[in-house]
Write an enzyme that holds these catalytic residues in place. Structure first.
Site, PDB file in Angstrom:
ATOM      1  CG  HIS A 204      -1.622   1.296   1.461  1.00 40.19           C
ATOM      2  ND1 HIS A 204      -2.441   1.949   0.569  1.00 40.19           N
ATOM      3  CD2 HIS A 204      -1.506   2.115   2.548  1.00 40.19           C
ATOM      4  CE1 HIS A 204      -2.826   3.108   1.111  1.00 40.19           C
ATOM      5  NE2 HIS A 204      -2.261   3.232   2.303  1.00 40.19           N
TER       6      HIS A 204
ATOM      7  CG  HIS B  83       1.067   6.968   4.147  1.00 34.87           C
ATOM      8  ND1 HIS B  83       1.416   6.173   3.095  1.00 34.87           N
ATOM      9  CD2 HIS B  83      -0.208   6.618   4.469  1.00 34.87           C
ATOM     10  CE1 HIS B  83       0.405   5.383   2.778  1.00 34.87           C
ATOM     11  NE2 HIS B  83      -0.601   5.633   3.599  1.00 34.87           N
TER      12      HIS B  83
ATOM     13  CD  GLU C  72      -3.412   5.632  13.297  1.00 34.47           C
ATOM     14  OE1 GLU C  72      -2.832   6.607  13.815  1.00 34.47           O
ATOM     15  OE2 GLU C  72      -4.514   5.201  13.684  1.00 34.47           O
ATOM     16  CG  ASP C  73      -1.661   1.381  10.297  1.00 37.86           C
ATOM     17  OD1 ASP C  73      -2.471   1.770  11.166  1.00 37.86           O
ATOM     18  OD2 ASP C  73      -1.868   1.493   9.081  1.00 37.86           O
TER      19      ASP C  73
ATOM     20  CG  ASP D 143      -3.566   6.956   2.330  1.00 44.57           C
ATOM     21  OD1 ASP D 143      -3.242   5.762   2.225  1.00 44.57           O
ATOM     22  OD2 ASP D 143      -4.248   7.416   3.277  1.00 44.57           O
TER      23      ASP D 143
ATOM     24  CG  ASP E  41     -22.455  19.397 -23.186  1.00 44.61           C
ATOM     25  OD1 ASP E  41     -23.255  18.535 -22.762  1.00 44.61           O
ATOM     26  OD2 ASP E  41     -22.126  20.394 -22.557  1.00 44.61           O
TER      27      ASP E  41
HETATM   28 MN    MN Z   1      -2.487   4.679   3.975  1.00 44.03          MN
END
Ligand code: MN
Length: 732
Positions: free
Chosen positions: A48, A72, A76-77, A139, A259
């Site tokens: 990812h 990134h 957090e993870d 992301d 259009d």
């Molecule tokens: Mn992410």
């Protein structure tokens, strides 16, 4: 999964001077940190951030941004920390990764209002550095591309948020490709039926018109060649979402959307753009009102192109966009393209221009390359007014609204132009009705202040406060206006009814009868009235003379009742005689039936030395002798009447006075003040915040007290409060 060297290759292709050491270090660190984590589809999690980095290489972004993309999700993870990232990659990258962590922590809620809150937080987070936003958009794009692997109940909220916030944001930043892809991916999830129908229809139309498109392309190319214009002609089919929006916005059917076909004509120079336009307009008739020259007047996001619509060879409408290669890049990559091409400095610009001359050192170069981005972001985040951002982001959903917050963080959506009063009534009618002031972002503001997006609004309340009728024009929402109208009407009616009750009590008493509301109730029909309270109010307003009420309740009563105790009263017409007890007219020296008022700007209380000023046809106004208002009557000595108080010591009759005080602004100040006045057994008849500074408020309070001594006690009580810095009588 993309290999380390593949990623580097992509970068060095546009930036030969890339910091390979930094990029390799970020790649290895992120891969190790994410370790064996898996994505929902079973891929290693690290795929990812890698894909996010790859998306950003398409935008040709700089080393730091690519490194941030790789990192990134680490804070957090994984067990990675800001400190560790700072130590390994420098504070700059650490700060950016932390910014992304913050954004990620925002709760995803599907309610639109909550998303606006996300938007605000998002903006605050990104205003520090636009690269955070670029990584966030990449992301989101990758997450949208792989959304099918998410649990179904999560898909719709994520797609809605994408449609409402991220896609318009990408558009605002000029990244049309990313915007369109985000929109298509989200549209498919949010409204699969519409997406399917429109897509199928589009496919069949383009199938049917394939020859036509080729014909137009070839025709245009030939004509340009004839005129010596080098041009790329790109057939372009509209996306399903764009068509859906148009159908919604213009309430037209798919068939009416003529259009649907568009072409891009990409040429070398600006003069070529206008030459190409000439060729087009001399080949096919142009559709009036559809010509827009964004080259001479670029859009806010620096988008430049000429737009025109012509009637094509088979009488269908064809949209054309004419632009140079450079404009095309900006149109595709937006902000990101500027990072590369605009300033002509820095590592990226050098690379893009053919690897030429050089790289300014370190952050200086970077700072200059990003200057334009920063300016844009500042404009986005702050603008002249915050809602300008929403305007320019074309977040149609939010354009007519402002989003404000209660001190506890509850989001209140209001129409643009709303004031703190609207806010108060939107929270609760009781709050609106007891409003006396407001604080926005911690600062006291007038109630007429127009609220801005993101404002935190605190309503200052006081018990006993009654909405002022004039507020109706301060509020703009229907809810607030009708509540104010209702409340002020109710309050006025209540006041008049109270007055009417007093008038009747006295009128009845005068003729030796007791006034009873019950009796009046059964006699209402004789007054052509239906409601007791209305009738009392009408008496209070002077619309129904008390004598009429008397006759209605006691038809047998004759005016010449002899034994009625005579009272000296200011009200009514027939009273003559001597002064007696309580409720007597409190002023000596006046004719019996004259109407009495007290100085409108400060009142008068027993204990004051007083002067009466007569106004023919109206009555007498009682002023304290020190009242500055008396100057006005200096020339009219014939209006001056010598009067004295005539009030029993045990009287509980009330008289008006005005107090001006300066109080420290802090929570509970008003409550304390009103409490002191109530404890002293004085009534507040009006409270008005005259001036609201950051730290102090000047408050004008109209009170009803028994006499000067009572008033002095009230003022002393107020002065004893820590929050009161000064208190004095007005006119006194
Ligand atoms: Mn992410």
């Amino acid at each position: 999964m993309m290999r380390q060297y593949e990623l580097l290759e992509r970068i060095t292709r546009y930036n030969p001077a890339a910091d390979e050491g930094l990029l390799n270090k970020a790649y290895v660190y992120a891969m190790q940190k994410h370790g064996t984590q898996l994505r929902a589809n079973g891929d290693p999690f690290f795929s990812h951030p890698l894909e996010v980095a790859a998306i950003l290489t398409d935008l040709r972004l700089d080393d730091a941004t690519i490194a941030v993309a790789l990192l990134h999700d680490t804070i957090e993870d994984t067990d990675a920390t800001r400190g560790e990232i700072d130590a390994l990659f420098g504070e700059d990258i650490g700060r950016l990764v932390e910014g992304l962590t913050k954004i990620k922590k925002l709760d995803l809620v599907s309610k639109k209002a909550a998303q606006a809150e996300n938007l605000r937080k998002l903006l605050l987070a990104i205003s520090a550095d636009v690269r955070v936003l670029l990584v966030k958009l990449a992301d989101r794009l990758h997450n949208m591309r792989t959304l099918a692997h998410m649990p179904p109940e999560r898909r719709v909220p994520i797609a809605e948020e994408t449609l409402e916030i991220y896609a318009p944001l990408a558009g605002r930043m000029g990244m049309q490709d990313m915007r369109e892809e985000l929109e298509e991916l989200a549209f498919k999830v949010v409204n699969p039926q519409a997406h399917g129908t429109i897509s199928r229809r589009l496919a069949s139309i383009s199938e049917k018109n394939r020859d036509l498109i080729r014909e137009i392309e070839a025709d245009l190319a030939a004509r340009f060649a004839e005129r010596g214009i080098t041009a790329r002609v790109l057939g372009r089919q509209k996306r399903a979402y764009a068509i859906f929006r148009k159908m919604e916005r213009k309430a037209v059917s798919f068939e009416q959307l003529s259009d649907i076909f568009g072409f891009r004509v990409v040429v070398a120079t600006v003069p070529d753009c206008y030459a190409a336009l000439g060729v087009i307009h001399s080949t096919w008739p142009s559709v009036p009102g559809r010509f827009k020259d964004y080259i001479s007047t670029p859009k806010q996001n620096d988008y430049r192109s000429i737009h025109t619509t012509v009637v094509g060879p088979q009488h269908q409408r064809v949209e054309l966009q004419i632009r140079t290669e450079a404009m095309h890049r900006v149109a595709e990559y937006g902000i990101a393209a500027h990072a590369l091409y605009k300033d002509g400095v820095g590592p990226l610009a050098g690379a893009a221009n053919g690897g030429g001359n050089g790289k300014l050192s370190g952050f200086a170069a970077e700072a200059r390359a990003y200057e334009w981005l920063r300016r844009t972001i500042e404009m986005l985040a702050e603008g002249d007014t915050p809602e300008e951002f929403l305007e320019h982001t074309k977040l149609e959903l939010f354009q007519d609204q402002v989003f404000c917050f209660t001190p506890k963080g509850r989001l209140i959506a209001l129409p643009r132009g709303a004031t703190p009063l609207d806010f108060a009534y939107a929270v609760h009618t009781d709050i609106g009705n007891s409003t006396v002031g407001a604080r926005v972002n911690g600062r006291p503001v007038p109630l007429t202040t127009e609220l801005q997006n993101g404002d935190e609004v605190e309503i200052v309340r006081a018990t006993g406060q009654v909405p002022q009728a004039a507020w109706e024009h301060v509020a703009i929402t229907g809810k607030a206006r009708s509540a104010i109208r209702r409340a002020s009407r109710v309050a006025a009616r209540k006041q008049y009814a109270g007055l009417g009750r007093q008038i009747l009590e006295r009128a009845f008493e005068r003729v030796g009868l007791a006034f009873s509301e019950e009796q009046l109730k059964t006699s209402l029909h004789r007054l052509a009235q239906q409601d007791l309270e209305d009738t009392l109010a009408a008496v209070g307003r002077g619309e129904i003379p008390s004598a009429n009420v008397l006759r209605a309740v006691h038809p047998e009563h004759r005016e010449e009742v002899k034994n009625a105790p005579r009272r000296r009263l200011g009200l009514g017409r027939r009273n003559t005689g001597r002064t007696t007890a309580r409720k007597a007219i409190p002023i000596r020296g006046l004719a019996q039936n004259v109407a009495i008022r007290y100085a409108p700007d400060g009142g008068a209380v027993p204990g004051d030395r007083i002067i009466g000023i007569m106004t023919p046809g109206e009555g007498v106004t009682i002023y304290p002798i020190q009242s500055p208002a008396l100057k006005e009557f200096d020339e009219e000595t014939e209006r001056w009447i010598d009067v004295r108080w005539e009030v029993d010591l045990d009287s509980t009759q009330r008289f008006p006075a005005r107090i001006a005080l300066t109080a420290i602004n802090e929570p509970g100040t008003l409550a304390q003040i009103t409490q002191v006045i109530a404890t002293a057994d004085a009534n507040i008849s009006n409270l008005h915040i005259k001036r609201n500074e950051q730290d102090f408020s000047e408050i004008i309070i109209d009170v009803e007290v028994m006499n000067l001594k009572h008033l002095t006690q009230v003022i002393a009580g107020l002065r004893a409060q820590r929050v009161v810095s000064s208190a004095h009588r007005v006119n006194g």
